[in-house]
Design an enzyme around this catalytic site. Sequence first.
Site, PDB file in Angstrom:
ATOM      1  N   ASN A  95       0.850  -1.188   0.000  1.00 55.45           N
ATOM      2  CA  ASN A  95       0.000   0.000   0.000  1.00 55.45           C
ATOM      3  C   ASN A  95       0.888   1.242   0.000  1.00 55.45           C
ATOM      4  O   ASN A  95       1.497   1.583   1.008  1.00 55.45           O
ATOM      5  CB  ASN A  95      -0.905  -0.018   1.241  1.00 55.45           C
ATOM      6  CG  ASN A  95      -1.753   1.243   1.359  1.00 55.45           C
ATOM      7  OD1 ASN A  95      -1.935   1.977   0.388  1.00 55.45           O
ATOM      8  ND2 ASN A  95      -2.280   1.489   2.552  1.00 55.45           N
ATOM      9  N   TRP A  96       0.949   1.911  -1.138  1.00 52.33           N
ATOM     10  CA  TRP A  96       1.822   3.083  -1.271  1.00 52.33           C
ATOM     11  C   TRP A  96       1.266   4.312  -0.565  1.00 52.33           C
ATOM     12  O   TRP A  96       1.966   5.304  -0.414  1.00 52.33           O
ATOM     13  CB  TRP A  96       2.027   3.415  -2.746  1.00 52.33           C
ATOM     14  CG  TRP A  96       2.932   2.478  -3.481  1.00 52.33           C
ATOM     15  CD1 TRP A  96       3.413   1.262  -3.047  1.00 52.33           C
ATOM     16  CD2 TRP A  96       3.477   2.675  -4.788  1.00 52.33           C
ATOM     17  NE1 TRP A  96       4.207   0.694  -4.000  1.00 52.33           N
ATOM     18  CE2 TRP A  96       4.269   1.545  -5.093  1.00 52.33           C
ATOM     19  CE3 TRP A  96       3.373   3.683  -5.735  1.00 52.33           C
ATOM     20  CZ2 TRP A  96       4.945   1.405  -6.300  1.00 52.33           C
ATOM     21  CZ3 TRP A  96       4.040   3.548  -6.945  1.00 52.33           C
ATOM     22  CH2 TRP A  96       4.823   2.426  -7.215  1.00 52.33           C
ATOM     23  N   LYS A  97      -0.003   4.271  -0.182  1.00 53.10           N
ATOM     24  CA  LYS A  97      -0.662   5.434   0.420  1.00 53.10           C
ATOM     25  C   LYS A  97      -0.523   6.632  -0.537  1.00 53.10           C
ATOM     26  O   LYS A  97      -0.580   6.443  -1.746  1.00 53.10           O
ATOM     27  CB  LYS A  97      -0.111   5.695   1.813  1.00 53.10           C
ATOM     28  CG  LYS A  97      -0.200   4.441   2.699  1.00 53.10           C
ATOM     29  CD  LYS A  97       0.130   4.687   4.126  1.00 53.10           C
ATOM     30  CE  LYS A  97      -0.006   3.377   4.902  1.00 53.10           C
ATOM     31  NZ  LYS A  97       0.208   3.572   6.354  1.00 53.10           N
TER      32      LYS A  97
ATOM     33  N   HIS B 121      -9.486   1.128   5.761  1.00 48.51           N
ATOM     34  CA  HIS B 121      -8.152   1.315   6.338  1.00 48.51           C
ATOM     35  C   HIS B 121      -8.243   2.308   7.502  1.00 48.51           C
ATOM     36  O   HIS B 121      -9.039   3.244   7.479  1.00 48.51           O
ATOM     37  CB  HIS B 121      -7.187   1.828   5.273  1.00 48.51           C
ATOM     38  CG  HIS B 121      -5.759   1.803   5.697  1.00 48.51           C
ATOM     39  ND1 HIS B 121      -5.214   2.776   6.508  1.00 48.51           N
ATOM     40  CD2 HIS B 121      -4.761   0.916   5.443  1.00 48.51           C
ATOM     41  CE1 HIS B 121      -3.937   2.493   6.737  1.00 48.51           C
ATOM     42  NE2 HIS B 121      -3.637   1.371   6.100  1.00 48.51           N
TER      43      HIS B 121
ATOM     44  N   GLU C  80      -4.616  -4.781  11.072  1.00 50.48           N
ATOM     45  CA  GLU C  80      -3.581  -3.767  11.257  1.00 50.48           C
ATOM     46  C   GLU C  80      -3.820  -3.055  12.581  1.00 50.48           C
ATOM     47  O   GLU C  80      -4.652  -2.145  12.651  1.00 50.48           O
ATOM     48  CB  GLU C  80      -3.626  -2.732  10.127  1.00 50.48           C
ATOM     49  CG  GLU C  80      -3.217  -3.253   8.770  1.00 50.48           C
ATOM     50  CD  GLU C  80      -2.977  -2.104   7.802  1.00 50.48           C
ATOM     51  OE1 GLU C  80      -1.852  -1.959   7.328  1.00 50.48           O
ATOM     52  OE2 GLU C  80      -3.916  -1.342   7.549  1.00 50.48           O
TER      53      GLU C  80
ATOM     54  N   SER D 258       3.905  -2.021  10.242  1.00 49.43           N
ATOM     55  CA  SER D 258       5.373  -2.005  10.323  1.00 49.43           C
ATOM     56  C   SER D 258       5.995  -3.360  10.008  1.00 49.43           C
ATOM     57  O   SER D 258       6.947  -3.790  10.670  1.00 49.43           O
ATOM     58  CB  SER D 258       5.827  -1.500  11.698  1.00 49.43           C
ATOM     59  OG  SER D 258       5.419  -0.163  11.904  1.00 49.43           O
TER      60      SER D 258
ATOM     61  N   GLY E 209       3.189  -1.214   4.228  1.00 50.03           N
ATOM     62  CA  GLY E 209       3.162   0.219   3.999  1.00 50.03           C
ATOM     63  C   GLY E 209       4.489   0.734   3.494  1.00 50.03           C
ATOM     64  O   GLY E 209       4.868   0.522   2.350  1.00 50.03           O
ATOM     65  N   GLY E 210       5.239   1.410   4.370  1.00 55.55           N
ATOM     66  CA  GLY E 210       6.486   2.061   3.969  1.00 55.55           C
ATOM     67  C   GLY E 210       7.483   1.154   3.280  1.00 55.55           C
ATOM     68  O   GLY E 210       8.172   1.572   2.342  1.00 55.55           O
TER      69      GLY E 210
END
Length: 252
Positions: free
Chosen positions: A9-11, A95, A167, A211, A232-233
């Site tokens: 998920n690049w957000k 989300h 999450e 994370s 995520g990141g």
Amino acid sequence: MRRRIVAGNWKMNGSKDLVKQLVGAVREQSGSVGEDVEVVIIPPAIYLDQVAEQGGGRITTGAQNVSQWQSGAYTGEISAEMARDMGCGYVLVGHSERRQLFGETDSVAAAKVEQVLLSGLVAVLCVGETLAEREADQAEAVVAEQVRSGLSVVADGQWSRVVVAYEPVWAIGTGKTATADDAQAMHSEIRKVLDGMNAPANEISVLYGGSVKADNAAALFAEPDIDGGLIGGASLKAEEFISICRSFPAGV
């Protein structure tokens, strides 16, 4: 066997240059990922076409969000049908950032799940508790209610297009991660809730997010009720993302 899925998920991150560099690198290394692992990239909607093109058929795309409405005068919204038209396979629903920043409720999540399923796509319902809820021993109750409410619209023949992503809100983007044991315990509870809804609980993939990195993915993915990750990141770094995709135990 349940689907193994790693979804990035690049957000609200990315650019045309990043798509070329990152997706190209992931595509080139995807041959080293197990054949039973589905690699999904979920970029901002404006880059969906480009990600699909760069993915070369080896990467599935997903939408970060769709409207609860099918069509009409809803400026700025994207419908589930549009996501399908763009070639998406998956759609995130509920989300925590949508819930916290945009006030989306369980009933809105349910309406979006309904639209996603009607469009023939896979709905990834995101659930998770805050730190305050966990410290008050309400985590299981909160997550159970999110699952029951968000998936209350699912008909008997639609469960094959449902994925749940757990999450814990306190672990998203904080560097904190639930231990593998804690994550497994909640995933097991989610499966019990699904079973109580007369869903085929043992056939539904439940992903962990919060994370997830290359150095903790293997421990998480080794747990019996964790079927992959919503990343995520770390999904913005090709080498780390591919390392996560390779982290499933062999022969399972």
